[in-house]
Design an enzyme around this catalytic site. Sequence first.
Site, PDB file in Angstrom:
ATOM      1  N   ASN A  11      -5.999 -45.148  38.814  1.00  0.00           N
ATOM      2  CA  ASN A  11      -6.115 -45.461  40.236  1.00  0.00           C
ATOM      3  C   ASN A  11      -6.411 -44.156  40.977  1.00  0.00           C
ATOM      4  O   ASN A  11      -5.529 -43.313  41.123  1.00  0.00           O
ATOM      5  CB  ASN A  11      -4.790 -46.077  40.721  1.00  0.00           C
ATOM      6  CG  ASN A  11      -4.737 -46.224  42.234  1.00  0.00           C
ATOM      7  OD1 ASN A  11      -5.752 -46.137  42.914  1.00  0.00           O
ATOM      8  ND2 ASN A  11      -3.536 -46.445  42.753  1.00  0.00           N
ATOM      9  N   TRP A  12      -7.668 -44.029  41.413  1.00  0.00           N
ATOM     10  CA  TRP A  12      -8.068 -42.769  42.067  1.00  0.00           C
ATOM     11  C   TRP A  12      -7.574 -42.691  43.515  1.00  0.00           C
ATOM     12  O   TRP A  12      -7.753 -41.674  44.169  1.00  0.00           O
ATOM     13  CB  TRP A  12      -9.595 -42.609  42.006  1.00  0.00           C
ATOM     14  CG  TRP A  12     -10.086 -42.083  40.686  1.00  0.00           C
ATOM     15  CD1 TRP A  12      -9.365 -41.967  39.536  1.00  0.00           C
ATOM     16  CD2 TRP A  12     -11.402 -41.592  40.378  1.00  0.00           C
ATOM     17  NE1 TRP A  12     -10.143 -41.436  38.528  1.00  0.00           N
ATOM     18  CE2 TRP A  12     -11.398 -41.200  39.026  1.00  0.00           C
ATOM     19  CE3 TRP A  12     -12.574 -41.466  41.108  1.00  0.00           C
ATOM     20  CZ2 TRP A  12     -12.523 -40.673  38.386  1.00  0.00           C
ATOM     21  CZ3 TRP A  12     -13.701 -40.939  40.480  1.00  0.00           C
ATOM     22  CH2 TRP A  12     -13.675 -40.545  39.136  1.00  0.00           C
ATOM     23  N   LYS A  13      -7.021 -43.789  44.035  1.00  0.00           N
ATOM     24  CA  LYS A  13      -6.567 -43.826  45.442  1.00  0.00           C
ATOM     25  C   LYS A  13      -7.705 -43.355  46.349  1.00  0.00           C
ATOM     26  O   LYS A  13      -8.868 -43.623  46.052  1.00  0.00           O
ATOM     27  CB  LYS A  13      -5.296 -42.992  45.615  1.00  0.00           C
ATOM     28  CG  LYS A  13      -4.239 -43.336  44.561  1.00  0.00           C
ATOM     29  CD  LYS A  13      -2.906 -42.758  44.873  1.00  0.00           C
ATOM     30  CE  LYS A  13      -1.966 -43.046  43.725  1.00  0.00           C
ATOM     31  NZ  LYS A  13      -0.578 -42.792  44.041  1.00  0.00           N
ATOM     32  N   HIS A  94      -0.307 -52.716  45.566  1.00  0.00           N
ATOM     33  CA  HIS A  94       0.185 -51.365  45.281  1.00  0.00           C
ATOM     34  C   HIS A  94       1.232 -50.994  46.328  1.00  0.00           C
ATOM     35  O   HIS A  94       1.114 -51.356  47.492  1.00  0.00           O
ATOM     36  CB  HIS A  94      -0.975 -50.371  45.295  1.00  0.00           C
ATOM     37  CG  HIS A  94      -0.594 -49.025  44.763  1.00  0.00           C
ATOM     38  ND1 HIS A  94       0.107 -48.108  45.516  1.00  0.00           N
ATOM     39  CD2 HIS A  94      -0.771 -48.456  43.548  1.00  0.00           C
ATOM     40  CE1 HIS A  94       0.322 -47.028  44.771  1.00  0.00           C
ATOM     41  NE2 HIS A  94      -0.193 -47.221  43.571  1.00  0.00           N
ATOM     42  N   GLU A  96       1.776 -48.408  47.907  1.00  0.00           N
ATOM     43  CA  GLU A  96       1.271 -47.687  49.090  1.00  0.00           C
ATOM     44  C   GLU A  96       0.698 -48.667  50.105  1.00  0.00           C
ATOM     45  O   GLU A  96       0.772 -48.429  51.309  1.00  0.00           O
ATOM     46  CB  GLU A  96       0.242 -46.632  48.649  1.00  0.00           C
ATOM     47  CG  GLU A  96       0.944 -45.459  47.978  1.00  0.00           C
ATOM     48  CD  GLU A  96       0.078 -44.664  47.010  1.00  0.00           C
ATOM     49  OE1 GLU A  96      -1.153 -44.814  47.019  1.00  0.00           O
ATOM     50  OE2 GLU A  96       0.674 -43.884  46.235  1.00  0.00           O
ATOM     51  N   GLU A 164       5.813 -50.463  38.879  1.00  0.00           N
ATOM     52  CA  GLU A 164       5.713 -49.101  39.377  1.00  0.00           C
ATOM     53  C   GLU A 164       6.884 -48.814  40.316  1.00  0.00           C
ATOM     54  O   GLU A 164       6.823 -49.155  41.517  1.00  0.00           O
ATOM     55  CB  GLU A 164       4.408 -48.909  40.153  1.00  0.00           C
ATOM     56  CG  GLU A 164       3.172 -49.140  39.323  1.00  0.00           C
ATOM     57  CD  GLU A 164       1.978 -48.395  39.907  1.00  0.00           C
ATOM     58  OE1 GLU A 164       1.416 -47.565  39.189  1.00  0.00           O
ATOM     59  OE2 GLU A 164       1.643 -48.621  41.084  1.00  0.00           O
ATOM     60  N   GLY A 170       3.781 -40.488  42.036  1.00  0.00           N
ATOM     61  CA  GLY A 170       3.338 -39.212  42.590  1.00  0.00           C
ATOM     62  C   GLY A 170       4.435 -38.181  42.757  1.00  0.00           C
ATOM     63  O   GLY A 170       4.245 -37.162  43.424  1.00  0.00           O
ATOM     64  N   SER A 209       4.012 -41.474  37.620  1.00  0.00           N
ATOM     65  CA  SER A 209       4.016 -40.133  37.026  1.00  0.00           C
ATOM     66  C   SER A 209       3.777 -40.130  35.518  1.00  0.00           C
ATOM     67  O   SER A 209       4.362 -39.319  34.791  1.00  0.00           O
ATOM     68  CB  SER A 209       5.319 -39.394  37.386  1.00  0.00           C
ATOM     69  OG  SER A 209       5.411 -39.219  38.796  1.00  0.00           O
ATOM     70  N   GLY A 230      -2.002 -42.722  38.392  1.00  0.00           N
ATOM     71  CA  GLY A 230      -2.588 -42.225  39.630  1.00  0.00           C
ATOM     72  C   GLY A 230      -3.152 -40.830  39.437  1.00  0.00           C
ATOM     73  O   GLY A 230      -4.259 -40.631  38.941  1.00  0.00           O
ATOM     74  N   GLY A 231      -2.372 -39.810  39.808  1.00  0.00           N
ATOM     75  CA  GLY A 231      -2.841 -38.431  39.822  1.00  0.00           C
ATOM     76  C   GLY A 231      -3.517 -37.977  38.540  1.00  0.00           C
ATOM     77  O   GLY A 231      -4.556 -37.304  38.583  1.00  0.00           O
TER      78      GLY A 231
HETATM   79  C1  PEP Z   1      -0.060 -45.059  41.169  1.00  0.00           C
HETATM   80  O1  PEP Z   1      -0.486 -44.684  42.247  1.00  0.00           O
HETATM   81  O2  PEP Z   1      -0.228 -46.223  40.812  1.00  0.00           O
HETATM   82  C2  PEP Z   1       0.630 -44.087  40.332  1.00  0.00           C
HETATM   83  C3  PEP Z   1       1.300 -44.524  39.320  1.00  0.00           C
HETATM   84  O3  PEP Z   1       0.527 -42.756  40.704  1.00  0.00           O
HETATM   85  P1  PEP Z   1       1.034 -41.491  39.841  1.00  0.00           P
HETATM   86  O4  PEP Z   1       0.589 -41.695  38.416  1.00  0.00           O
HETATM   87  O5  PEP Z   1       0.356 -40.306  40.489  1.00  0.00           O
HETATM   88  O6  PEP Z   1       2.512 -41.445  39.954  1.00  0.00           O
END
Ligand code: PEP
Length: 249
Positions: A11-13, A94, A96, A164, A170, A209, A230-231
């Site tokens: 997920n590049w957000k 999600h 966010e 999640e 993050g 993470s 994500g990241g």
């Molecule tokens: C996400 O945004 O779905 C996520 C899991 O982010 P991260 O891996 O950066 O914690």
Amino acid sequence: MHVRRKLVAGNWKMNGSIAALQELSAIAAAARAASGVDVAICPPFTLIAPAAARSGGMAIGAQDCHWAASGAHTGNVSAAMLKEAGARLAIVGHSERRADEGEGDDLIRRKAEAVLATGLQAIVCVGETDEQRRSGRAIEVVTAQLAGSLPDPRGEAELVVAYEPVWAIGTGNVATPADIAEMHAAIRAHLLGRFGDAGGRIRILYGGSVKADNARELFAVADVDGALVGGASLTAAQFVPIVEAATGA
Ligand code: PEP
């Protein structure tokens, strides 16, 4: 007992650019080499079409979609539009979006229904906050989110659940394997109770993470059928080792 292929979805957000698609090409090459694992990248809407053109068969997805097929919804994008742009899946719910855009379970369910009705795969996200976990309500909260936001899967289209924990996204704080195992077992029980045998085919991803150095341990946990990343999905250097960990899991 169902054998579920692992799925590693990035997920590049609100990150990425045409230049960043170089990373995608490198990820796609690794995805082709990763036997037995499904790999997907979900870039921002504007990059879906150019990403799909360069993905060499790797799935490209969206990070959201509107519940309606078309109409007066300024600034929104429908599942059919995503499909036409080359998306094969869409993330909905999600945390966010739940937190920043005030999205609730009913809206998320309608979005997921639109995604599935269009023939795309839907990744429905659920997860508790830090406060909810500390007060011992994590399973209760996630179960209520599942009850409210999961649609009934239909036809060829496929439903995926991503657990999640909000406090793990993050932050570098990863849930313990024991906590993940407990939650994924509770999610599986919900899926089996609601969908019968078909609930055993629905993949449950862990997200929060996930990195190269913890992926192998996470993929070894029962009922972890992959990861939403994500990241660490933004660069091939960080994402490819996670895909490779899934290959060996
Ligand atoms: C996400 O945004 O779905 C996520 C899991 O982010 P991260 O891996 O950066 O914690």
